[in-house]
Design a protein around this motif. Sequence first.
Motif, mmCIF file in Angstrom:
data_model
loop_
_atom_site.group_PDB
_atom_site.id
_atom_site.type_symbol
_atom_site.label_atom_id
_atom_site.label_comp_id
_atom_site.label_asym_id
_atom_site.label_seq_id
_atom_site.Cartn_x
_atom_site.Cartn_y
_atom_site.Cartn_z
ATOM 1 N N SER A 54 67.547 47.197 22.634
ATOM 2 C CA SER A 54 67.442 47.042 21.398
ATOM 3 C C SER A 54 66.251 46.665 20.909
ATOM 4 C CB SER A 54 68.417 47.428 20.473
ATOM 5 O OG SER A 54 68.536 46.091 19.730
ATOM 6 N N ALA A 107 76.521 44.562 22.014
ATOM 7 C CA ALA A 107 75.265 44.075 21.932
ATOM 8 C C ALA A 107 75.051 42.551 21.562
ATOM 9 C CB ALA A 107 75.229 45.127 20.589
ATOM 10 N N THR A 148 67.819 48.552 15.375
ATOM 11 C CA THR A 148 67.693 49.476 16.674
ATOM 12 C C THR A 148 65.645 50.629 15.842
ATOM 13 O OG1 THR A 148 67.920 50.772 15.069
ATOM 14 C CG2 THR A 148 69.563 50.182 16.186
ATOM 15 N N LEU A 160 76.985 55.878 16.637
ATOM 16 C CA LEU A 160 76.852 55.023 16.997
ATOM 17 C C LEU A 160 79.009 54.533 15.614
ATOM 18 C CD1 LEU A 160 74.567 52.504 15.698
ATOM 19 C CD2 LEU A 160 74.992 52.353 17.971
ATOM 20 N N ILE A 198 82.558 48.359 18.772
ATOM 21 C CA ILE A 198 80.920 47.763 18.813
ATOM 22 C C ILE A 198 81.334 46.599 17.675
ATOM 23 C CG2 ILE A 198 78.380 47.532 18.094
ATOM 24 C CD1 ILE A 198 78.878 50.678 17.420
ATOM 25 N N THR A 210 78.999 43.631 18.340
ATOM 26 C CA THR A 210 77.463 42.142 18.619
ATOM 27 C C THR A 210 77.181 40.864 18.242
ATOM 28 O OG1 THR A 210 75.402 42.783 17.477
ATOM 29 C CG2 THR A 210 77.051 43.362 16.166
ATOM 30 N N LEU A 212 72.499 48.100 13.897
ATOM 31 C CA LEU A 212 74.096 48.274 14.989
ATOM 32 C C LEU A 212 75.399 46.872 14.448
ATOM 33 C CD1 LEU A 212 71.792 47.180 18.158
ATOM 34 C CD2 LEU A 212 74.617 48.508 18.014
#
Lengths: 461, 542
Positions: B364, B414, B419, B433, B439, B441, B449
Amino acid sequence: MIKYTNYLTTTYGQPEGWKLPAYEKLCHGYDTARKVLTTMTREAVVDEAKKANLRGRGGAGFPMGVKWSFMRPHPTKPAYLVVNADEGEPGTHKDRTIMEKNPHSVVEGCLIACYGIGAHVAYIYVRDELHLAKRRLEEAIAEARARGFVGKTPFGSSYPVEVYVHTGAGAYICGEETSMLNSLEGKRGEPRLKPPFPAQAGSFGCPTTVNNLETIAAVPTMFNLGCDAFSKMSALHDMKDGGVRLFGVNGHVKKPQIIELAVGVTIREMIYDIGGGVLGDKDVLAVIPGGSSTPILRPQETVHAPDEKNPMHPWHGKSVFDVPLGVDTMRGVGTMLGTCCVTVMAEGTDPVLAFQNLMQFYKHESCGQCTPCREGSGWLDRTLKKILAGKASMKELDDLSDIASNIMGNTICAFGEGTAMPAMGFLQKFRPELEAYVRGEKKGKDARLTVSFEASEQAAE
Amino acid sequence: MPTFKLDDKTIPFEPGDTIIQAAHKQGIEIPHYCWHPGLSIAANCRMCLVEILPAKDQRPLTLDILEWDPVAKDYRAVKKPKLQPACQFAATENMEVLSDLSDHVKKARAAVQEFLLLNHPVDCPICDQAGECKLQDYWLEHQKTQKRMLDEPVHKPKAVSFGPTIVYDAERCVMCTRCIRFFDEVAHDPVLDMRERGNLNEIFVAPGRQLDNKYTYMADWVCPVGALTTKDFRFKARVWFLRSVKSVCQGCATGCNTYLDYDSRFNRTYRYRPRENEAVNKYWMCDDGMVSYKAAHEDRVLEPRVEGKTSSLGVALEAAKKKLDGVPRDSIAIVYSAQHSLEDNWALRELGKTLIETDRAFWSGAPDGYEDKILIHKDKNPNTAGVKQLVESAKPFSALVEGLASGAIKHVIALGGATPSTKEEADAAATALGKAETINTNPTHHGALTQAAAIVLPASSWAEASGTYVNFKGIRQQSDKAIESQGSSKPAWQQIGLLARALGYEASWTKLRDIRTRLSGLGEGNAPVHTTITDPHSTEAP
């Protein structure tokens, strides 16, 4: 030695002397240009021109023929002739008379010079304020074009020449050749860095010769008489300072005027014979030999050249006023010939006010591009104003020589020297007068640049 | 290579070099204002005047000057050599040049200094340039005398707004024309020029225009004095309180070399200064880059979060373990970030490829943007090339969106928060998402994100951690740590190490050095490696 001649000034004072018929009747018309363009080769023109020993009339005195010989044909770029008629030096007023009274000599000179240097276009850069001069030049070009002298096929030759008049915007610095080229190109009138010299990269980046207007106007005469014969008319032929030129005398003289003489006349002759003597028959205080940038001379100065090998030796022990006005002779007495227009100051003129007057001019005209000139010229003027106002200290007076010396040689163009040299001249020669102001013995309000001359007026009446 | 002598040193030069250029290449500075290695020659300040000794068969060129002798009470005619500007005079074989050893040169420099300060307001106490001003430096080095002219100086326009970013003070200006030449020659927008003449000269903006192109900040940086300053930095800090590190601009894939100036007392960044690198940005930077130093403090994610709620690091790691424990490795996607350093991405690759052993790799970054032919690259990420070198198989972010939409991917680990997408793509990404079960990150900044992440472990920004970035030409450059990590953020490679351990793996790295050693072979053979050529003269740290 005064030797009157009448080549450049033939048409002066004649009825419609600035028109083509008068020029044809009195000055061989365009015969010289016709002969040069149709019978001579380019190289022959330059070789012949060198023999004239014509020192550039703009003030620097560079040999014209040598300058022409710097022009080399460029594989892709055209060449240009730029004629410097941005006459703005205080005390100088010779080019203007040629443009107003004999403009065809300029146009004909352009034709020959263009041919000699390989250019097809000549620009005459005229000072904005000279409205009559511009009109006369433009009329002359139109007349010459109508007759086919200027244009695609001058005199039936296959060498096209165009002549244009370009107007400045009123800046003294644009008389500096590279500054003039910038101005011609529509840029700010600031001197360029050298090298490259104009012969390598001049107007529009192309090889260019910049000649003073009087230089160009003398070209037809030169070629008509034969360049060697032209040179030999000068008393300074042996010093490679040839030909005839316009001399001017102005200031406190009875007959200020422009006159054509063979090179070799002295300052004393300029004042008393040409100028008719000092107003009111006063003594001479000092003389500026050729425009304000040339250091001032005083009558009591003598030539000191005891060495026989010194080119100035013939005048050893004599007054500087008895030295012929020539490029190298004036250099020999610590000043410059400049434009040959002698400014006379009679006894009674205030030298400090004259000094300040000049420095104000240089401060006003400095383009401001490089530091020493931009700030130094303003500082000189400011200090001199304080001296005149009685507000300066002796220390500030002492500093003046240092300021001038710090400008000298440290600038991009010769404007710096043009400011510093006259300043140093005044300082060296008029220190007591300057001190008198600092001590309060003299007052600025009493200072005069004009002298009263009732006596002479009465005599004249 | 031919050489010439400068004082007592032998200087090699390329034919065509001027004296100042040749000396500059050897790290010897001849004092100057108007000369700039990246601009044309103006030779107007006259500070670099040097004495060139005449060759054996040459007559010296001298000038007559006048000295006042206070004892004899008379003028003395003396001679001085004609000095030449070193910035304009071409070097020739065996030429002998005197710079610091010539009394004439010393006098000329002192004189130029005095001239420049003649009408200068000497308002250093309120001038932002103070501390990094050439007038100050050279006064100390070459003048050191008091002002002889004690009258009111010439007054000229002050605090003139040239546009949205730059302020001009004509009284402080030394008329070197660097700014004029920069916008003409480098920015190709000749918007500045000079007007008036003599000591009333001033720089002005073309009528009808503002100084509003993409390179306005450079006006400040080409200006050797305090005449042009940025509205951004004006009156914000005194430069002697600032410290500098060598940094790399994060604004786009060009990777301009900069100094990042910060105040350690307040743990704040204050500005960027372009750092010379002939291979990357030469001497310049764009405006977007110049203001991007602010990103260290704007829009930052500074605390760990679980399901949108701020939490402690321990709780967040525990939550990650709970979410990811035992899930099929095929359902885990690893998302690298072109906004993060090679070190951060390497740590993520260790976790994803070696430890979790998933092959699902994506990357990304920020969306493409404006580009020009000067410096600005359309790729707004500093390390796209680095990510591609590190993980050749990484797919674009849109592929991740598809994977999430189809349900093939359920978990995301991530780096970064941004993004790459347009508005429509952003909406699609947000929906996709939203479908993800987990997720996790490590962002520095807010973004799509970060928004969607269940677990957020805040990462230190480039200003707070040393990192390596590969620009679009493949040049690998190191950016150094300036300020301390803010809030609970940690360098992402450290956070990933903690996450790996929390997930029960043996992370092999604990120090940056561990990663750097392992990275050393990367990218070799196909791109130049680490060619940060810095020049100590033009843009030195204060």
